[in-house]
Design a protein around this motif. Structure first.
Motif, short mmCIF file in Angstrom:
data_model
loop_
_atom_site.label_atom_id
_atom_site.label_comp_id
_atom_site.label_asym_id
_atom_site.label_seq_id
_atom_site.Cartn_x
_atom_site.Cartn_y
_atom_site.Cartn_z
N GLY A 255 0.84 -1.20 0.00
CA GLY A 255 0.00 0.00 0.00
C GLY A 255 0.87 1.24 0.00
O GLY A 255 0.66 2.17 0.77
N THR A 256 1.83 1.29 -0.90
CA THR A 256 2.86 2.33 -0.86
C THR A 256 2.34 3.73 -1.15
O THR A 256 2.95 4.71 -0.74
N GLY A 257 1.20 3.85 -1.84
CA GLY A 257 0.70 5.17 -2.18
C GLY A 257 1.70 5.93 -3.03
O GLY A 257 2.20 5.43 -4.03
N THR A 258 2.04 7.13 -2.62
CA THR A 258 3.02 7.93 -3.36
C THR A 258 4.46 7.59 -3.00
O THR A 258 5.38 8.25 -3.47
N THR B 220 10.68 -3.34 -2.50
CA THR B 220 9.53 -3.60 -3.38
C THR B 220 8.35 -2.83 -2.83
O THR B 220 8.03 -2.93 -1.64
N ALA B 221 7.70 -2.04 -3.68
CA ALA B 221 6.58 -1.19 -3.26
C ALA B 221 5.33 -1.59 -4.05
O ALA B 221 5.33 -1.53 -5.27
N VAL B 222 4.29 -1.99 -3.34
CA VAL B 222 3.08 -2.52 -3.96
C VAL B 222 1.90 -1.59 -3.70
O VAL B 222 1.74 -1.06 -2.60
N SER C 29 10.38 -13.83 -3.19
CA SER C 29 9.34 -14.64 -2.56
C SER C 29 9.32 -14.46 -1.05
O SER C 29 8.35 -14.80 -0.38
N SER C 30 10.39 -13.89 -0.50
CA SER C 30 10.45 -13.66 0.94
C SER C 30 11.22 -12.39 1.23
O SER C 30 12.03 -11.93 0.42
N PHE C 31 10.97 -11.83 2.41
CA PHE C 31 11.50 -10.51 2.75
C PHE C 31 11.98 -10.49 4.20
O PHE C 31 11.44 -11.18 5.06
N HIS C 32 12.99 -9.66 4.44
CA HIS C 32 13.44 -9.44 5.82
C HIS C 32 12.45 -8.56 6.58
O HIS C 32 12.24 -8.72 7.78
N ILE C 33 11.89 -7.59 5.86
CA ILE C 33 10.99 -6.61 6.45
C ILE C 33 9.75 -6.46 5.57
O ILE C 33 9.85 -6.32 4.35
N ILE C 34 8.58 -6.50 6.19
CA ILE C 34 7.34 -6.13 5.51
C ILE C 34 6.71 -4.99 6.31
O ILE C 34 6.57 -5.09 7.54
N VAL C 35 6.37 -3.91 5.64
CA VAL C 35 5.81 -2.75 6.30
C VAL C 35 4.55 -2.32 5.56
O VAL C 35 4.45 -2.45 4.34
N SER C 36 3.57 -1.82 6.31
CA SER C 36 2.35 -1.34 5.66
C SER C 36 1.67 -0.27 6.51
O SER C 36 1.62 -0.36 7.73
N ASN C 37 1.17 0.72 5.80
CA ASN C 37 0.30 1.74 6.37
C ASN C 37 -1.02 1.63 5.61
O ASN C 37 -1.31 2.41 4.71
#
Length: 208
Positions: A44-47, A64-66, A106-114
């Motif tokens: 949910g990276t937005g801008t 990676t920004a989704v 396929s995998s990440f050290h960090i997942i972040v979301s706002n």
């Protein structure tokens, strides 16, 4: 259904989020030697505020920004070009249908979301500068299922975080306890609630 789009990051801005991120990574076993080479996912990276901040701080990492919104991703890509950020990959996709989400890792050290988290019943309390400019799909969730994004992203992260990986959320201050309880029920450990600059519960860090 609600979906992520262009979104201000009032709580997870660089002043609040990055110090917490640095501290969390430095305390996470196995990450110290890899601090500059992490794979990070911003949902949910937005801008692109969070993703671009991470890209600046972790120049050798891959971000990676989704987002579901092509308009938001266009703006995020333009912001990345303006800032000269080369270590970001932008991906169009709907996290609520993440079985179709294609990411470079396929995998990440960090997942972040706002993610969207404001309940419809709270709309009357929103400031005009937010209501008049931010897409409502980027802000609001139904009163009947306000934690939908946290549940779905939490489930997604269970199978897409690397060992010792960490999940970071900006949250609704009025649902802090419920969000922590949700992550604990999903099997996360070390669920840590943190406050913003206004002393409001605003961010959660959790590990698997």
């Amino acid at each position: 259904r609600q979906s992520q789009s262009v979104r201000r990051t009032e709580g997870l801005n660089s002043q609040l989020f990055l110090p917490c991120f640095r501290g969390g990574v430095q305390r996470t076993e196995g990450f110290n030697s890899q601090l500059s080479t992490l794979n990070c996912l911003d949902i949910g990276t937005g801008t692109g505020c969070i993703a671009l901040s991470l890209a600046k701080e972790l120049k050798d990492s891959e971000i990676t920004a989704v987002d579901i919104s092509t308009q938001a991703l266009t703006l995020a890509h333009e912001n990345a070009e303006l800032l000269g950020s080369k270590n970001i990959t932008f991906v169009q996709g709907d996290i609520l249908n993440h079985s179709t989400l294609l990411t470079p890792h396929s995998s990440f050290h960090i997942i972040v979301s706002n993610p969207p988290y404001v309940r419809e019943c709270e709309k009357a309390d929103m400031e005009p500068n937010v209501l008049d400019y931010d897409p409502h799909t980027a802000l609001f969730v139904s009163d009947t299922d306000p934690l939908i994004f946290y549940r779905v992203i939490g489930e997604f992260a269970l199978t897409h975080l690397k060992p010792n990986g960490a999940l970071y959320f900006e949250i609704n201050q009025y649902l802090a306890t419920e969000t922590c309880d949700l992550l604990i029920a999903l099997g996360y450990k070390n669920v840590e609630l943190r406050k913003d600059i206004n002393d409001k519960p605003r961010m959660i860090k959790a590990t698997i």
